[in-house]
Design a protein around this motif. Structure first.
Motif, PDB file in Angstrom:
ATOM      1  N   GLY A  22       0.823  -1.197   0.000  1.00  0.00           N
ATOM      2  CA  GLY A  22       0.000   0.000   0.000  1.00  0.00           C
ATOM      3  C   GLY A  22       0.861   1.253   0.000  1.00  0.00           C
ATOM      4  O   GLY A  22       0.582   2.221  -0.689  1.00  0.00           O
ATOM      5  N   GLU A  23       1.945   1.227   0.775  1.00  0.00           N
ATOM      6  CA  GLU A  23       2.866   2.352   0.823  1.00  0.00           C
ATOM      7  C   GLU A  23       3.511   2.581  -0.544  1.00  0.00           C
ATOM      8  O   GLU A  23       3.657   3.712  -0.987  1.00  0.00           O
ATOM      9  N   PHE A  24       3.919   1.511  -1.191  1.00  0.00           N
ATOM     10  CA  PHE A  24       4.566   1.603  -2.496  1.00  0.00           C
ATOM     11  C   PHE A  24       3.658   2.318  -3.485  1.00  0.00           C
ATOM     12  O   PHE A  24       4.074   3.259  -4.161  1.00  0.00           O
ATOM     13  N   TYR A  25       2.400   1.909  -3.568  1.00  0.00           N
ATOM     14  CA  TYR A  25       1.473   2.506  -4.527  1.00  0.00           C
ATOM     15  C   TYR A  25       1.045   3.905  -4.104  1.00  0.00           C
ATOM     16  O   TYR A  25       0.764   4.746  -4.942  1.00  0.00           O
ATOM     17  N   TYR A  26       1.023   4.167  -2.826  1.00  0.00           N
ATOM     18  CA  TYR A  26       0.748   5.529  -2.357  1.00  0.00           C
ATOM     19  C   TYR A  26       1.870   6.452  -2.818  1.00  0.00           C
ATOM     20  O   TYR A  26       1.623   7.524  -3.376  1.00  0.00           O
ATOM     21  N   GLU A  27       3.125   6.032  -2.591  1.00  0.00           N
ATOM     22  CA  GLU A  27       4.274   6.833  -3.013  1.00  0.00           C
ATOM     23  C   GLU A  27       4.290   7.008  -4.534  1.00  0.00           C
ATOM     24  O   GLU A  27       4.603   8.084  -5.039  1.00  0.00           O
ATOM     25  N   LEU A  28       3.953   5.962  -5.260  1.00  0.00           N
ATOM     26  CA  LEU A  28       3.902   6.045  -6.715  1.00  0.00           C
ATOM     27  C   LEU A  28       2.859   7.062  -7.166  1.00  0.00           C
ATOM     28  O   LEU A  28       3.113   7.877  -8.056  1.00  0.00           O
ATOM     29  N   SER A  29       1.684   7.034  -6.549  1.00  0.00           N
ATOM     30  CA  SER A  29       0.632   7.982  -6.942  1.00  0.00           C
ATOM     31  C   SER A  29       1.030   9.416  -6.629  1.00  0.00           C
ATOM     32  O   SER A  29       0.713  10.334  -7.386  1.00  0.00           O
ATOM     33  N   VAL A  30       1.751   9.635  -5.532  1.00  0.00           N
ATOM     34  CA  VAL A  30       2.231  10.979  -5.203  1.00  0.00           C
ATOM     35  C   VAL A  30       3.218  11.449  -6.270  1.00  0.00           C
ATOM     36  O   VAL A  30       3.152  12.600  -6.735  1.00  0.00           O
ATOM     37  N   LYS A  31       4.118  10.566  -6.705  1.00  0.00           N
ATOM     38  CA  LYS A  31       5.089  10.927  -7.741  1.00  0.00           C
ATOM     39  C   LYS A  31       4.386  11.255  -9.060  1.00  0.00           C
ATOM     40  O   LYS A  31       4.744  12.215  -9.740  1.00  0.00           O
ATOM     41  N   VAL A  32       3.379  10.475  -9.418  1.00  0.00           N
ATOM     42  CA  VAL A  32       2.623  10.745 -10.645  1.00  0.00           C
ATOM     43  C   VAL A  32       1.935  12.101 -10.548  1.00  0.00           C
ATOM     44  O   VAL A  32       1.971  12.900 -11.502  1.00  0.00           O
ATOM     45  N   ALA A  33       1.341  12.404  -9.413  1.00  0.00           N
ATOM     46  CA  ALA A  33       0.675  13.698  -9.232  1.00  0.00           C
ATOM     47  C   ALA A  33       1.678  14.843  -9.329  1.00  0.00           C
ATOM     48  O   ALA A  33       1.396  15.882  -9.951  1.00  0.00           O
ATOM     49  N   GLU A  34       2.861  14.661  -8.733  1.00  0.00           N
ATOM     50  CA  GLU A  34       3.894  15.698  -8.806  1.00  0.00           C
ATOM     51  C   GLU A  34       4.325  15.952 -10.253  1.00  0.00           C
ATOM     52  O   GLU A  34       4.486  17.099 -10.673  1.00  0.00           O
ATOM     53  N   ILE A  35       4.494  14.892 -11.025  1.00  0.00           N
ATOM     54  CA  ILE A  35       4.892  15.026 -12.429  1.00  0.00           C
ATOM     55  C   ILE A  35       3.793  15.729 -13.221  1.00  0.00           C
ATOM     56  O   ILE A  35       4.079  16.610 -14.043  1.00  0.00           O
ATOM     57  N   CYS A  36       2.545  15.357 -12.974  1.00  0.00           N
ATOM     58  CA  CYS A  36       1.430  16.001 -13.674  1.00  0.00           C
ATOM     59  C   CYS A  36       1.367  17.488 -13.352  1.00  0.00           C
ATOM     60  O   CYS A  36       1.168  18.321 -14.244  1.00  0.00           O
ATOM     61  N   LEU A  37       1.563  17.846 -12.085  1.00  0.00           N
ATOM     62  CA  LEU A  37       1.550  19.255 -11.698  1.00  0.00           C
ATOM     63  C   LEU A  37       2.722  20.003 -12.321  1.00  0.00           C
ATOM     64  O   LEU A  37       2.570  21.133 -12.782  1.00  0.00           O
ATOM     65  N   ALA A  38       3.887  19.381 -12.350  1.00  0.00           N
ATOM     66  CA  ALA A  38       5.072  20.031 -12.911  1.00  0.00           C
ATOM     67  C   ALA A  38       4.937  20.249 -14.414  1.00  0.00           C
ATOM     68  O   ALA A  38       5.491  21.206 -14.955  1.00  0.00           O
ATOM     69  N   SER A  39       4.219  19.370 -15.092  1.00  0.00           N
ATOM     70  CA  SER A  39       4.091  19.484 -16.548  1.00  0.00           C
ATOM     71  C   SER A  39       2.805  20.193 -16.974  1.00  0.00           C
ATOM     72  O   SER A  39       2.504  20.273 -18.159  1.00  0.00           O
ATOM     73  N   ARG A  40       2.086  20.767 -16.026  1.00  0.00           N
ATOM     74  CA  ARG A  40       0.794  21.386 -16.326  1.00  0.00           C
ATOM     75  C   ARG A  40       0.919  22.523 -17.336  1.00  0.00           C
ATOM     76  O   ARG A  40       0.082  22.678 -18.217  1.00  0.00           O
ATOM     77  N   SER A  41       1.980  23.301 -17.250  1.00  0.00           N
ATOM     78  CA  SER A  41       2.121  24.430 -18.179  1.00  0.00           C
ATOM     79  C   SER A  41       2.372  23.970 -19.605  1.00  0.00           C
ATOM     80  O   SER A  41       2.015  24.658 -20.554  1.00  0.00           O
ATOM     81  N   ARG A  42       2.928  22.775 -19.792  1.00  0.00           N
ATOM     82  CA  ARG A  42       3.226  22.266 -21.151  1.00  0.00           C
ATOM     83  C   ARG A  42       2.078  21.458 -21.730  1.00  0.00           C
ATOM     84  O   ARG A  42       1.814  21.506 -22.921  1.00  0.00           O
ATOM     85  N   ASN A  43       1.419  20.653 -20.889  1.00  0.00           N
ATOM     86  CA  ASN A  43       0.412  19.752 -21.444  1.00  0.00           C
ATOM     87  C   ASN A  43      -0.900  19.736 -20.665  1.00  0.00           C
ATOM     88  O   ASN A  43      -1.708  18.838 -20.825  1.00  0.00           O
ATOM     89  N   GLY A  44      -1.064  20.691 -19.786  1.00  0.00           N
ATOM     90  CA  GLY A  44      -2.290  20.749 -18.991  1.00  0.00           C
ATOM     91  C   GLY A  44      -2.303  19.751 -17.854  1.00  0.00           C
ATOM     92  O   GLY A  44      -3.320  19.563 -17.198  1.00  0.00           O
ATOM     93  N   GLY A  45      -1.179  19.075 -17.624  1.00  0.00           N
ATOM     94  CA  GLY A  45      -1.086  18.101 -16.551  1.00  0.00           C
ATOM     95  C   GLY A  45      -1.602  16.732 -16.933  1.00  0.00           C
ATOM     96  O   GLY A  45      -1.724  15.848 -16.104  1.00  0.00           O
ATOM     97  N   ILE A  46      -1.903  16.592 -18.230  1.00  0.00           N
ATOM     98  CA  ILE A  46      -2.425  15.302 -18.715  1.00  0.00           C
ATOM     99  C   ILE A  46      -1.356  14.630 -19.545  1.00  0.00           C
ATOM    100  O   ILE A  46      -0.739  15.245 -20.408  1.00  0.00           O
ATOM    101  N   MET A  47      -1.105  13.365 -19.279  1.00  0.00           N
ATOM    102  CA  MET A  47      -0.110  12.606 -20.033  1.00  0.00           C
ATOM    103  C   MET A  47      -0.746  11.394 -20.649  1.00  0.00           C
ATOM    104  O   MET A  47      -1.736  10.879 -20.159  1.00  0.00           O
ATOM    105  N   ARG A  48      -0.117  10.932 -21.704  1.00  0.00           N
ATOM    106  CA  ARG A  48      -0.598   9.695 -22.336  1.00  0.00           C
ATOM    107  C   ARG A  48       0.417   8.610 -22.131  1.00  0.00           C
ATOM    108  O   ARG A  48       1.551   8.771 -22.039  1.00  0.00           O
TER     109      ARG A  48
END
Length: 111
Positions: A85-111
């Motif tokens: 559970g911790e592993f996937y929690y940490e993974l989801s936090v990292k994904v959210a951070e990447i989406c927020l960081a890339s929001r200005s380039r792609n709206g925070g949405i990745m494929r």
């Protein structure tokens, strides 16, 4: 009363039911034993399962035939045993951070 070979059909049905119950009990006992061995394996190899994707995939493959889902609940037996559970929690936090960081380039949405 129908007879087959001098033995009533009801006796065959009764014996068939006894055998079915016996086989079911033996199968359930085997599954329980496998679950205990799988839990012991998970406890022994927890670090490797958490940090090695290939080992984790093989572990999940071992769980499938038993109908065990190690990801089913963070608070469940497997979540507490493996800390998955911790592993996937940490993974989801990292994904959210990447989406927020890339929001200005792609709206925070990745494929």
């Amino acid at each position: 009363m129908l007879k087959r070979g001098g033995i009533p059909v009801s006796a065959y049905k009764k014996k068939a039911e006894e055998l079915r119950q016996s086989e079911l009990a033996a199968a359930m006992e085997t599954v329980k034993e496998l679950e205990h061995k799988l839990a012991a394996f998970a406890k022994t190899h927890k670090h490797t399962i958490q940090h090695d994707p290939e080992c984790r995939a093989k572990f999940f493959d071992m769980c499938k035939p038993l109908g065990v889902d190690p990801l089913s609940a963070e608070n469940g037996f497997w979540g507490s045993m493996l800390g998955i559970g911790e592993f996937y929690y940490e993974l989801s936090v990292k994904v959210a951070e990447i989406c927020l960081a890339s929001r200005s380039r792609n709206g925070g949405i990745m494929r």
